[in-house]
Design a protein around this motif. Structure first.
Motif, PDB file in Angstrom:
ATOM      1  N   LEU A 112       0.807  -1.225   0.000  1.00 28.69           N
ATOM      2  CA  LEU A 112       0.000   0.000   0.000  1.00 28.69           C
ATOM      3  C   LEU A 112       0.842   1.277   0.000  1.00 28.69           C
ATOM      4  O   LEU A 112       0.478   2.241  -0.695  1.00 28.69           O
ATOM      5  CB  LEU A 112      -0.973  -0.019   1.175  1.00 28.69           C
ATOM      6  N   GLU A 131      -6.810   2.034  -0.181  1.00 36.78           N
ATOM      7  CA  GLU A 131      -7.224   0.787   0.471  1.00 36.78           C
ATOM      8  C   GLU A 131      -7.721  -0.204  -0.566  1.00 36.78           C
ATOM      9  O   GLU A 131      -8.271   0.182  -1.604  1.00 36.78           O
ATOM     10  CB  GLU A 131      -8.312   1.041   1.513  1.00 36.78           C
ATOM     11  N   ALA A 132      -7.512  -1.480  -0.296  1.00 30.14           N
ATOM     12  CA  ALA A 132      -7.903  -2.538  -1.228  1.00 30.14           C
ATOM     13  C   ALA A 132      -9.416  -2.666  -1.287  1.00 30.14           C
ATOM     14  O   ALA A 132     -10.103  -2.572  -0.262  1.00 30.14           O
ATOM     15  CB  ALA A 132      -7.278  -3.859  -0.811  1.00 30.14           C
ATOM     16  N   TYR A 181      -8.316  -0.867  -6.058  1.00 26.07           N
ATOM     17  CA  TYR A 181      -8.087  -0.119  -4.832  1.00 26.07           C
ATOM     18  C   TYR A 181      -8.874   1.191  -4.855  1.00 26.07           C
ATOM     19  O   TYR A 181      -9.056   1.808  -5.911  1.00 26.07           O
ATOM     20  CB  TYR A 181      -6.600   0.224  -4.671  1.00 26.07           C
TER      21      TYR A 181
END
Length: 332
Positions: free
Chosen positions: A15, A34-35, A45
């Motif tokens: 990340l 964020e995924a 993402y």
């Protein structure tokens, strides 16, 4: 029908690396990354800038897939609602994997919108979705085939009737699909494909734009200024090809038993009223075209890409063999 290459194994970037890469491509400070979802080849993402703008970053180990998607959204964006791509790194220079960044599509996924919609609302949404599909199919190419990053179609190896049977024979005779489905189901499905193949002849020469994954997870719905439902974006064009628009109709109606009858009726009407072609026997044609997509899911499963869609494809094939018909059952 869309050609999907095996995915090379490339480590997933962390990340912090994506955070830095997104900021570099966007030219602005990024608050967080964020995924959202991940797979063997493609990962998605959520990106939010320091000033609150929202984006979606898509990593794909196949740069050609992203390049095609970027070219398509640029081609159709003035006539079909898409999420504009605002930045790319197709060479994978920043994180070792190619990626694009697109604007976030405001609205609700179609599946969610329908889950709370009454009959009147579902019909309004269905009409909007059908019209959008017809607008997609209004884009045409010289020949049917898999779209290359240049958007030039790579001609199919055979006409659609022959392709359906040949693809079925290749995949359904493979050890893993036969073991998963069971020999009698695999043989029964192949028999249905052979029976259905001649019905594809009337659409075999069509070379319209086909999304190839046109369903509730890839459509975002919102409301227009007057409060009417409308499609805000059609997402994920990686599998698009040139062929019959009824392939997308078949995809949308694959599980029509789970859809509101008012949505289905309005979807079909909206598609036809906007210029979508519904020849005699169109439901059977659409189901036969969608069978190619189910075979593709089986093929991907044989290469290790198991998941909910693979399990659902196996269940749909089993159901088709049980009722002796590729077309899904009519709604009650």
């Amino acid at each position: 029908m869309a050609h999907r290459e095996a995915s090379p194994h490339v480590p997933r970037p962390d990340l912090p690396a994506l955070h830095s890469a997104a900021g570099s491509v966007l030219g602005r400070e990024v608050e967080f990354v964020e995924a959202m979802s991940g797979g063997q080849r493609r990962d998605t993402y959520r990106v939010v800038s320091a000033t609150g703008e929202r984006y979606v970053l898509r990593l794909d180990r196949d740069a050609a897939s992203l390049e095609k998607e970027a070219a398509l959204t640029a081609l159709i964006g003035e006539r079909v609602p898409v999420a504009p791509i605002v930045g790319t790194d197709l060479g994978g220079d920043r994180v070792g994997v190619p990626f694009t960044i697109s604007a976030h599509a405001e609205g609700d996924p179609l599946d969610e919108a329908l889950s709370t919609a009454g009959e009147h609302e579902a019909a309004a949404i269905g009409g909007a979705v059908g019209r959008t599909l017809a607008d997609i199919g209004a884009f045409t190419f010289d020949v049917p085939g898999v779209l290359m990053p240049s958007l030039e179609p790579e001609p199919l190896d055979a006409s659609l009737p022959g392709l359906l049977v040949a693809t079925g024979e290749r995949i359904l005779m493979d050890d893993e699909p036969r073991q998963t489905l069971g020999g009698p189901v695999a043989d029964g499905f192949l028999a249905l494909l052979q029976e259905a193949a001649p019905a594809l002849q009337p659409v075999a020469s069509q070379a319209a734009l086909v999304h190839s994954d046109f369903n509730g997870k890839n459509l975002v719905v919102t409301r227009s200024a007057d409060g009417a439902p409308e499609v805000a974006a059609v997402l994920d064009w990686e599998f698009a090809f040139a062929g019959p628009p009824l392939a997308d109709v078949g995809n949308m109606l694959r599980r029509q038993d789970r859809l509101s009858p008012s949505f289905v009726d309005a979807f079909v009407s909206g598609f036809a009223e906007r210029g979508g072609w519904l020849p005699p026997g169109w439901r059977s044609i659409a189901a036969a075209l969608d069978a190619l997509a189910l075979l593709d899911l089986l093929d991907r499963g044989a290469r290790g890409e198991h998941g909910p869609m693979y399990a659902d494809a196996c269940a749909l094939i089993d159901e088709a063999v049980s009722r002796g018909d590729l077309a899904p059952p009519p709604q009650a």
